[in-house]
Enzyme design. Sequence first.
Site, PDB file in Angstrom:
ATOM      1  N   CYS A  62      60.814  42.059 -24.172  1.00 45.45           N
ATOM      2  CA  CYS A  62      59.884  41.509 -25.151  1.00 45.45           C
ATOM      3  C   CYS A  62      59.364  40.143 -24.694  1.00 45.45           C
ATOM      4  O   CYS A  62      60.066  39.141 -24.810  1.00 45.45           O
ATOM      5  CB  CYS A  62      60.569  41.401 -26.518  1.00 45.45           C
ATOM      6  SG  CYS A  62      59.506  40.683 -27.775  1.00 45.45           S
ATOM      7  N   CYS A  75      58.961  37.523 -27.434  1.00 41.77           N
ATOM      8  CA  CYS A  75      60.230  36.936 -27.886  1.00 41.77           C
ATOM      9  C   CYS A  75      60.748  35.927 -26.866  1.00 41.77           C
ATOM     10  O   CYS A  75      61.213  34.856 -27.236  1.00 41.77           O
ATOM     11  CB  CYS A  75      61.316  38.002 -28.060  1.00 41.77           C
ATOM     12  SG  CYS A  75      60.803  39.518 -28.848  1.00 41.77           S
ATOM     13  N   ASP A  76      60.718  36.284 -25.601  1.00 45.49           N
ATOM     14  CA  ASP A  76      61.467  35.526 -24.595  1.00 45.49           C
ATOM     15  C   ASP A  76      60.617  34.805 -23.557  1.00 45.49           C
ATOM     16  O   ASP A  76      61.146  34.028 -22.761  1.00 45.49           O
ATOM     17  CB  ASP A  76      62.448  36.475 -23.868  1.00 45.49           C
ATOM     18  CG  ASP A  76      63.465  37.074 -24.828  1.00 45.49           C
ATOM     19  OD1 ASP A  76      63.831  36.391 -25.796  1.00 45.49           O
ATOM     20  OD2 ASP A  76      63.888  38.225 -24.620  1.00 45.49           O
TER      21      ASP A  76
END
Length: 327
Positions: free
Chosen positions: A157, A160-161
């Site tokens: 992701c 997200c990261d």
Amino acid sequence: MGFQFQKIDNKESDAKNFVVGGDVEKVKCLIIGSGPAGYTAAIYASRANLSPVLYQGLEPGGQLTTTTEVENFPGYPEGVTGPVMMEDLKAQAERFGADSRWGIVTSVDLSKRPFKAVIDGQKQIEAESLIIATGATAKYLGLESEEKFKGSGVSACATCDGFFYRGKNVAVVGGGDTAAEEATYLAGLCNKVYLIIRKDYMRASKAMIERVERTKNIEVLYEHTTKEIVGSNVVEGAILDHKGTEVRIDIDGFFVAIGHTPQSDLVKEWVKVDEEGYIETLPNTSKTNVPGVFACGDVIDKTYKQAITAAGSGCRAALDAEKFLAE
Ligand code: NDP
């Protein structure tokens, strides 16, 4: 009195290996899944006096429990870790009386209301309404080294990261729209992005391919496959194969974007799913083809797949269930 297991004597249930015996618990609203969609549905359903019972499934807390920091969920100005956020959502649902339980729904019978569900192959529940929030799982390549670096350089992701790789070099694997989007997103943060594609063309839409091609710090590596991700404690590089020749790239992050699998196997015999397995809902609602059965979160969403969009769709599902039961 102990449970007595036996098959229900009718065709539909026979096919599903239904077991009965013991007391059948009756609930107004059963929620399957414990990600942001499931817990948001539980918050709304409990506040509407539906006394929801939620089964957490195989991965309590859902996909977010495998993420480290969540910085894009509104309401957490300092960020929050995925597991803590899921605990917060759970606590919020329980505060209003939602009953969140360990356990896996192992089979359902949605042929008529009340819907039947079997928990862990034993306990039977009858539900007036059902909210499916079973989510999706990211596909991984299946390499041992990929497993080793999950959470320390390997992610599925970028939104997200990606932030943790600002100014660094990363790789994205995949040739579809997700990979193209993740690569262009990461290109805005990172020094360089390698896009690793196993074929000699990209499957992504024309517009996305053009975006990738226009982005100067993306290098597309066609006809490359990943043999191994290397590093001591964190990712430091990857060994690729290009037509029989080994190629090493130096990277700090390795993003896998080769698709998701919606978790609809449990219900797809009853509820309409598309060719990829995503549950189909009526436009702008959470209603499935079965009246009284609603779906929300990543199991219906092939485009956005964000915690906040999942939470929003969980809210819709609870409101739809409340309206359905009132009618
Ligand atoms: P896709 O299934 O479209 O693409 C998956 C990609 O991963 C393909 O290029 C595939 O390669 C590659 N792949 C699969 N397995 C492996 C493997 N083991 N090793 C290397 N490569 C592999 O998935 P997406 O998640 O990209 O998209 C899913 C759906 O969501 C699509 O319909 C897409 O259009 C849609 N979508 C739409 C967006 C938008 O409109 N904004 C954004 C994101 C997704 P190969 O081509 O060789 O099979």
